[in-house]
Design an enzyme around this catalytic site. Structure first.
Site, mmCIF file in Angstrom:
data_model
loop_
_atom_site.group_PDB
_atom_site.id
_atom_site.type_symbol
_atom_site.label_atom_id
_atom_site.label_comp_id
_atom_site.label_asym_id
_atom_site.label_seq_id
_atom_site.Cartn_x
_atom_site.Cartn_y
_atom_site.Cartn_z
ATOM 1 N N VAL A 1 34.156 13.060 64.255
ATOM 2 C CA VAL A 1 33.609 12.081 65.198
ATOM 3 C C VAL A 1 33.319 10.808 64.406
ATOM 4 O O VAL A 1 33.620 10.733 63.222
ATOM 5 C CB VAL A 1 32.322 12.589 65.896
ATOM 6 C CG1 VAL A 1 32.635 13.548 67.004
ATOM 7 C CG2 VAL A 1 31.370 13.202 64.884
ATOM 8 N N ILE B 1 28.898 4.460 60.003
ATOM 9 C CA ILE B 1 30.026 3.938 59.218
ATOM 10 C C ILE B 1 29.591 2.638 58.527
ATOM 11 O O ILE B 1 29.960 2.368 57.387
ATOM 12 C CB ILE B 1 31.272 3.764 60.104
ATOM 13 C CG1 ILE B 1 31.784 5.163 60.497
ATOM 14 C CG2 ILE B 1 32.368 2.975 59.394
ATOM 15 C CD1 ILE B 1 32.856 5.179 61.549
ATOM 16 N N GLY C 1 36.806 14.094 52.034
ATOM 17 C CA GLY C 1 37.863 13.210 52.542
ATOM 18 C C GLY C 1 37.709 12.900 54.015
ATOM 19 O O GLY C 1 38.685 12.818 54.750
ATOM 20 N N LYS D 1 35.540 -3.966 70.772
ATOM 21 C CA LYS D 1 34.183 -3.665 71.260
ATOM 22 C C LYS D 1 33.310 -4.914 71.149
ATOM 23 O O LYS D 1 33.120 -5.438 70.051
ATOM 24 C CB LYS D 1 33.631 -2.517 70.408
ATOM 25 C CG LYS D 1 32.158 -2.245 70.605
ATOM 26 C CD LYS D 1 31.683 -1.058 69.790
ATOM 27 C CE LYS D 1 30.175 -0.907 69.882
ATOM 28 N NZ LYS D 1 29.647 0.159 69.032
ATOM 29 N N ALA E 1 33.832 8.648 55.121
ATOM 30 C CA ALA E 1 33.050 8.148 53.979
ATOM 31 C C ALA E 1 33.841 8.247 52.680
ATOM 32 O O ALA E 1 33.904 7.292 51.899
ATOM 33 C CB ALA E 1 31.740 8.933 53.864
ATOM 34 N N ALA F 1 32.911 4.656 66.965
ATOM 35 C CA ALA F 1 32.463 3.335 67.410
ATOM 36 C C ALA F 1 31.839 2.620 66.212
ATOM 37 O O ALA F 1 31.130 3.240 65.425
ATOM 38 C CB ALA F 1 31.435 3.478 68.526
HETATM 39 C C1 FAD Z 1 27.873 13.521 66.889
HETATM 40 C C2 FAD Z 1 28.185 12.391 65.951
HETATM 41 C C3 FAD Z 1 28.699 11.196 66.438
HETATM 42 C C4 FAD Z 1 28.953 10.128 65.558
HETATM 43 N N1 FAD Z 1 29.396 8.921 66.041
HETATM 44 C C5 FAD Z 1 29.486 7.867 65.206
HETATM 45 C C6 FAD Z 1 29.876 6.586 65.679
HETATM 46 O O1 FAD Z 1 30.194 6.409 66.838
HETATM 47 N N2 FAD Z 1 29.907 5.572 64.795
HETATM 48 C C7 FAD Z 1 29.601 5.744 63.482
HETATM 49 O O2 FAD Z 1 29.595 4.772 62.723
HETATM 50 N N3 FAD Z 1 29.307 6.956 63.001
HETATM 51 C C8 FAD Z 1 29.231 8.003 63.831
HETATM 52 N N4 FAD Z 1 28.930 9.229 63.336
HETATM 53 C C9 FAD Z 1 28.832 9.413 61.899
HETATM 54 C C10 FAD Z 1 30.236 9.514 61.333
HETATM 55 O O3 FAD Z 1 30.930 10.565 61.958
HETATM 56 C C11 FAD Z 1 30.184 9.755 59.846
HETATM 57 O O4 FAD Z 1 29.340 8.819 59.240
HETATM 58 C C12 FAD Z 1 31.546 9.587 59.243
HETATM 59 O O5 FAD Z 1 32.501 10.332 59.928
HETATM 60 C C13 FAD Z 1 31.543 9.997 57.816
HETATM 61 O O6 FAD Z 1 31.485 11.392 57.707
HETATM 62 P P1 FAD Z 1 31.596 11.987 56.268
HETATM 63 O O7 FAD Z 1 32.860 11.509 55.678
HETATM 64 O O8 FAD Z 1 30.333 11.693 55.574
HETATM 65 O O9 FAD Z 1 31.616 13.561 56.504
HETATM 66 P P2 FAD Z 1 32.819 14.557 57.019
HETATM 67 O O10 FAD Z 1 33.716 13.892 57.996
HETATM 68 O O11 FAD Z 1 32.114 15.794 57.464
HETATM 69 O O12 FAD Z 1 33.635 14.854 55.729
HETATM 70 C C14 FAD Z 1 33.188 15.753 54.742
HETATM 71 C C15 FAD Z 1 34.319 16.006 53.771
HETATM 72 O O13 FAD Z 1 33.833 16.796 52.705
HETATM 73 C C16 FAD Z 1 34.752 17.829 52.458
HETATM 74 N N5 FAD Z 1 34.064 18.987 51.867
HETATM 75 C C17 FAD Z 1 32.884 19.516 52.255
HETATM 76 N N6 FAD Z 1 32.603 20.591 51.497
HETATM 77 C C18 FAD Z 1 33.606 20.716 50.619
HETATM 78 C C19 FAD Z 1 33.920 21.647 49.597
HETATM 79 N N7 FAD Z 1 33.139 22.689 49.325
HETATM 80 N N8 FAD Z 1 35.057 21.468 48.897
HETATM 81 C C20 FAD Z 1 35.891 20.426 49.150
HETATM 82 N N9 FAD Z 1 35.656 19.538 50.122
HETATM 83 C C21 FAD Z 1 34.535 19.675 50.848
HETATM 84 C C22 FAD Z 1 35.342 18.142 53.826
HETATM 85 O O14 FAD Z 1 36.575 18.801 53.717
HETATM 86 C C23 FAD Z 1 35.506 16.728 54.361
HETATM 87 O O15 FAD Z 1 36.708 16.175 53.888
HETATM 88 C C24 FAD Z 1 28.722 10.311 64.186
HETATM 89 C C25 FAD Z 1 28.282 11.540 63.700
HETATM 90 C C26 FAD Z 1 28.015 12.582 64.564
HETATM 91 C C27 FAD Z 1 27.540 13.899 64.022
#
Ligand code: FAD
Length: 504
Positions: A48, A349, A14, A79, A17, A51
């Site tokens: 994080v 994103i 959640g 932006k 993505a 942007a």
């Molecule tokens: C340093 C950094 C800077 C960034 N800056 C940018 C930016 O400026 N612009 C941009 O477009 N992107 C940026 N990104 C990328 C961006 O943060 C991600 O693409 C975006 O937040 C999506 O993350 P996610 O949802 O894939 O993962 P996460 O936010 O890590 O979410 C993972 C989810 O999975 C769940 N989960 C994991 N394991 C389990 C489990 N065992 N059971 C139940 N739930 C679980 C967690 O609870 C969480 O809800 C950045 C990334 C990093 C590391």
């Protein structure tokens, strides 16, 4: 619906993505499918990713999200592009602006005409010839008004957003739940595979609850709970070209009006971002751990904030690269679970958005036609690879030789296709966009020129324009851009009038 129809979709995760996927699928399928999102508060999100690029506007439009409400709800700002400071060499900055450069006369891209005059010393940098790159450093912003002529640079202002990632996920969660997405809070402790074909059958929560599904979207972050931990898909490591493997992040109080651009400042062992929001400024130092310690990186970050830090710096570790398959059996990985490229051009994103779009276009039946899966993977590999090359360009095309990190980047070997792209531009000022790659000619050209790759010559057709006419054309474009920029309000003024968020 035929019997072959997928009716039960499970989104694991959640973060941005997961909620983007759940919201878009709910919008696309209405309540004809069961969509369940599982997340664990105990694990949390990466926190994080603030942007974006202009494509997000399209995502919001598809979801029929009201822009003003969206920006207010996420403490967002606008932006126009990214300012790169000290990347070519210390003391030099340029802006990679969204939108057009100059004016397209229907024969050649504007930069070809500019180039002839630039090479003979008759005009300065290309920045003032683009509305975005001219307006951004002056802190000007506005959305296109409806009453300007269609050929005015003000008619189609390209922009993206900065937003609070936590509020973005919450906003999309409300959106998705209102459209029937079921939400389950709980930690997944086991993934069950079908013995006959290794497809994911169910996930099991810590509570013992078993959640079955037909299609699983893995948005579990870097851990890749399904795509890697359960299916062992494999990962292609790109550290040799994009050597940064950690980031230390901290928010700080706002100081002064929010800039309408992201700033990326090159540092000794990587680079620092600055993302202004309405209620705070996001900061992070992305660095290569063999070249600097966590403590030194944190100290550098803290020494380079606009104002007081809000909390303690937090270190995140990552390996730049991509999964060997983005879609494996009945699991599609999105977001950090699918791969990671540092946020230098705010592409992650966008890649989530693009993955969702492809998934909806290639949406399978229960037999999971391999043709659909192969096409999805081929397109995704292409997209990741071209973005990777665009990012490498920033590091490799530098004159910096002041630290071991920059010496490595400047002298490393680069992918052949990128080397070809640079050579073509350096030798003859040509650029070709490959199929559906994310970044267009204007982005590549701005960054190549900004990184000091000035072509040896210009397109021969430029010489068909008499010198006086050429001068008049280029100067005229510069004047129109300057007039438009002077008519734009300050970003702060525009935001206060249209999108001021309630106090955080
Ligand atoms: C340093 C950094 C800077 C960034 N800056 C940018 C930016 O400026 N612009 C941009 O477009 N992107 C940026 N990104 C990328 C961006 O943060 C991600 O693409 C975006 O937040 C999506 O993350 P996610 O949802 O894939 O993962 P996460 O936010 O890590 O979410 C993972 C989810 O999975 C769940 N989960 C994991 N394991 C389990 C489990 N065992 N059971 C139940 N739930 C679980 C967690 O609870 C969480 O809800 C950045 C990334 C990093 C590391």
């Amino acid at each position: 619906m035929s019997d072959n129809c997928i009716r039960n979709i499970v989104v694991v995760g959640g973060g941005s993505a997961g909620w983007m996927a759940a919201a878009a699928l709910a919008k696309a399928f209405g309540n004809t499918r069961s969509i369940r999102l599982i997340e664990s508060e105990q694990i949390g999100t990466v926190g994080v990713g603030e942007a974006t690029v202009p494509h997000l506007k399209l995502f919001n439009q598809t979801l029929e999200i009201d822009e003003i409400e969206f920006v207010k709800n996420t403490q967002g700002t606008f932006k126009l592009g990214i300012q790169f400071v000290d990347w070519l060499r210390k003391g030099v900055a340029y802006v990679h602006g969204f939108g057009e450069i100059g004016h397209d006369n229907g024969v050649l891209p504007f930069y070809q005409y500019w180039l002839k005059l630039y090479k003979s010393g008759q005009v300065g940098d290309i920045g003032p010839f683009s509305l975005n790159t001219a307006a951004a450093p002056l802190g000007k912003f506005m959305a296109s008004p409806s009453d300007v002529p269609p050929n005015s640079p003000l008619a189609n202002i390209a922009y993206a957003y900065h937003f609070d990632a936590g509020r973005y996920a919450k906003y999309l969660r409300r959106y998705a739940q209102a459209r029937g997405v079921k939400h389950t809070e709980g930690k997944i402790v086991q993934t069950l595979l079908r013995p006959q074909d290794g497809f994911v059958e169910a996930v099991v929560l810590e509570s013992g609850e078993k959640i079955t599904g037909e299609l699983f979207i893995d948005c579990s972050g870097f851990r890749g709970l399904l795509i890697e931990q359960a299916l062992h898909t494999g990962y292609e490591d790109w550290t040799q070209w994009l050597p940064c493997d950690r980031a230390v992040t901290v928010a700080c109080e706002t100081a002064g009006p929010p800039t309408p651009y992201t700033r990326a400042t090159a540092r000794d062992a990587g680079w620092q971002w600055r993302i202004p929001l309405q209620h705070r400024t996001g900061n992070g130092y992305v660095y290569s751990s063999p070249h600097i310690s966590d403590d030194e990186a944190a100290a550098t970050l803290l020494a380079n904030l606009d104002a007081r830090a809000l909390g303690e710096p937090r270190v995140l570790r990552f390996t730049t690269g991509k999964r060997k398959k983005f879609w494996n059996r009945n699991v599609v990985a999105l977001g950090l679970a699918s791969g990671f490229m540092e946020p230098l051009e705010s592409t992650s994103i966008y890649l989530v958005q693009s993955g969702i779009g492809k998934l909806i276009s290639l949406f399978p039946q229960r037999d999971f036609d391999p043709e659909l899966i192969n096409r999805y993977n081929a397109q995704s590999h292409f997209e990741f690879d071209r973005i990777r090359d665009f990012l490498i360009l920033h590091y490799n095309a530098t004159e910096r030789d002041d630290t071991p990190f920059w010496n490595y980047c400047r002298t490393m070997s680069i992918p052949e296709e990128l080397a070809d792209t640079i050579r073509l531009f350096r030798n003859s000022a040509r650029f070709f966009r490959n199929a559906e790659e994310m970044f267009a000619l204007t982005s590549w050209v701005q960054v190549m020129i900004g990184q000091g790759i000035v072509p040896q010559t210009y397109h021969p057709l430029v010489d068909q324009m008499p010198d006086a006419q050429l001068r008049q054309f280029v100067d005229g474009v510069g004047k129109v851009i300057a007039t438009c920029v002077s008519a734009m309000p300050a970003h702060e003024q525009f935001s206060a009038r249209h999108v001021a968020a309630p106090a955080a």
